[in-house]
Design an enzyme around this catalytic site. Structure first.
Site, PDB file in Angstrom:
ATOM      1  N   ASP A   1      55.190  66.804 122.055  1.00 19.36           N
ATOM      2  CA  ASP A   1      56.062  66.009 121.614  1.00 19.36           C
ATOM      3  C   ASP A   1      55.159  64.622 120.640  1.00 19.36           C
ATOM      4  OD1 ASP A   1      58.932  64.340 120.238  1.00 19.36           O
ATOM      5  OD2 ASP A   1      59.131  63.653 121.914  1.00 19.36           O
TER       6      ASP A   1
ATOM      7  N   ASN B   1      66.222  71.979 115.526  1.00 19.26           N
ATOM      8  CA  ASN B   1      65.176  71.943 114.679  1.00 19.26           C
ATOM      9  C   ASN B   1      65.509  71.730 113.389  1.00 19.26           C
ATOM     10  OD1 ASN B   1      62.177  71.619 117.174  1.00 19.26           O
ATOM     11  ND2 ASN B   1      63.459  70.258 116.225  1.00 19.26           N
TER      12      ASN B   1
HETATM   13  C1  FPP Z   1      57.338  67.136 118.407  1.00 18.52           C
HETATM   14  O1  FPP Z   1      56.983  65.735 117.584  1.00 18.52           O
HETATM   15  C2  FPP Z   1      56.891  68.493 117.736  1.00 18.52           C
HETATM   16  C3  FPP Z   1      57.242  69.534 117.397  1.00 18.52           C
HETATM   17  C4  FPP Z   1      59.142  69.604 116.790  1.00 18.52           C
HETATM   18  C5  FPP Z   1      56.867  70.774 116.608  1.00 18.52           C
HETATM   19  C6  FPP Z   1      55.789  70.912 117.536  1.00 18.52           C
HETATM   20  C7  FPP Z   1      55.217  72.710 116.900  1.00 18.52           C
HETATM   21  C8  FPP Z   1      53.220  71.936 116.455  1.00 18.52           C
HETATM   22  C9  FPP Z   1      52.538  71.529 117.861  1.00 18.52           C
HETATM   23  C10 FPP Z   1      52.732  73.230 115.780  1.00 18.52           C
HETATM   24  C11 FPP Z   1      52.800  74.505 116.355  1.00 18.52           C
HETATM   25  C12 FPP Z   1      52.154  75.824 115.605  1.00 18.52           C
HETATM   26  C13 FPP Z   1      51.835  76.632 115.571  1.00 18.52           C
HETATM   27  C14 FPP Z   1      51.269  77.621 114.266  1.00 18.52           C
HETATM   28  C15 FPP Z   1      52.206  77.274 117.015  1.00 18.52           C
HETATM   29  P1  FPP Z   1      58.187  65.118 116.593  1.00 18.52           P
HETATM   30  O2  FPP Z   1      58.330  65.815 115.229  1.00 18.52           O
HETATM   31  O3  FPP Z   1      59.406  65.384 117.877  1.00 18.52           O
HETATM   32  O4  FPP Z   1      58.019  64.004 117.532  1.00 18.52           O
HETATM   33  P2  FPP Z   1      58.531  62.746 117.564  1.00 18.52           P
HETATM   34  O5  FPP Z   1      59.034  62.368 118.087  1.00 18.52           O
HETATM   35  O6  FPP Z   1      56.625  61.294 117.473  1.00 18.52           O
HETATM   36  O7  FPP Z   1      59.116  62.216 115.860  1.00 18.52           O
END
Ligand code: FPP
Length: 259
Positions: A37, A85
């Site tokens: 996250d 998501n």
């Molecule tokens: C949460 O951070 C993250 C995600 C929903 C996506 C995670 C995906 C990756 C790290 C890439 C993975 C890729 C592959 C090819 C496996 P957020 O967007 O909720 O962050 P925030 O809470 O700060 O908004």
């Protein structure tokens, strides 16, 4: 714990303020799960788009995989995209789908070098065709790898997984393939996406949030939690060691009273 020469070189850093000798070989988590996250906040802090945050998140994942391999952790499961998501802005969803479609092939040298066997959990059949093809190819190309099983949770929701398991069991019961007296925890777990994987020992969540967000509700029954304020793209090999050192200090009682 005596780390291998290879691992020592990987972890050696003049500023690393970690006592590696405190690691106890017999107390390593067998199955580590991570809620990655903070990509959005990481990007915002740099004036970048959320999509750039996810691209940077790939680096965090590479670091985690390599460090887990060096520490001989056999099972790693990460939350890459939840069933919830889809409600994010279209441009962000598109970026993530593009990453899933392209990144597996791009990472193949790293996956091969580290002998990472890929696995996917979630409703994969509802994903765009290009993503499904990328995943199928990834499964095929890594099927003989033996060092670590990396499960990517994509279009994953734990409640949906549990309902799906119930549906499958009812079907098996209706067709007389399952007797009621044979429906136990193991039979139930065998209908989950995580069939064949051990329960989670340690669950890490980055970015300081104290939530499970519909991740592995059944599988974390006895997991230890570790929450860090570090945002996912900044998560380092040293953060992983800190989490494991914290985990090794816990007394896992599994509902009993301990020593
Ligand atoms: C949460 O951070 C993250 C995600 C929903 C996506 C995670 C995906 C990756 C790290 C890439 C993975 C890729 C592959 C090819 C496996 P957020 O967007 O909720 O962050 P925030 O809470 O700060 O908004």
């Amino acid at each position: 714990m005596p780390l291998s020469t290879d691992a020592l070189a990987f972890f050696s850093h003049p500023d690393a303020d970690i006592d590696f000798s405190a690691l106890q070989a017999e107390l390593f988590p067998r199955h580590l799960a991570v809620i990655m996250d903070g990509n959005g906040r990481w990007a915002k802090a740099r004036g970048l788009s959320r999509s750039e945050g996810h691209k940077a998140g790939i680096r965090g994942l590479q670091e985690l995989v390599e460090a887990s391999v060096k520490l001989n952790i056999p099972y790693l499961t990460v939350y890459a995209f939840s069933t919830e998501n889809w409600s994010r802005p279209q441009i962000e969803v598109n970026t993530l789908m593009k990453l899933f479609a392209k990144e597996i092939e791009k990472q193949m040298p790293l996956l091969t070098k580290n002998q990472v066997k890929l696995n996917f959990i979630g409703d994969i059949e509802s994903l765009p065709k290009a993503v499904q093809q990328s995943f199928e190819q990834g499964l095929e190309q890594t099927k003989d790898h033996k060092q670590i099983t990396l499960s990517l949770a994509v279009n994953y929701g734990s409640r949906q997984e549990i309902v799906r398991a119930a549906q499958r069991l009812i079907q098996a019961y209706a067709s007389k393939d399952l007797l009621l007296e044979n429906l136990d925890e193991e039979a139930f777990a065998n209908e989950l996406f995580t069939k064949g994987l051990p329960d989670i020992d340690l669950l890490i969540r980055t970015s300081g949030e104290y939530r499970l967000s519909n991740f592995l509700l059944w599988q974390i029954a006895y997991a230890e939690f570790y929450i860090t304020d570090v945002l996912w793209p900044d998560f380092s090999r040293y953060d992983l060691v800190r989490a494991i050192l914290s985990y090794q200090k816990r007394e896992r009682r599994f509902g009993s009273i301990g020593a």
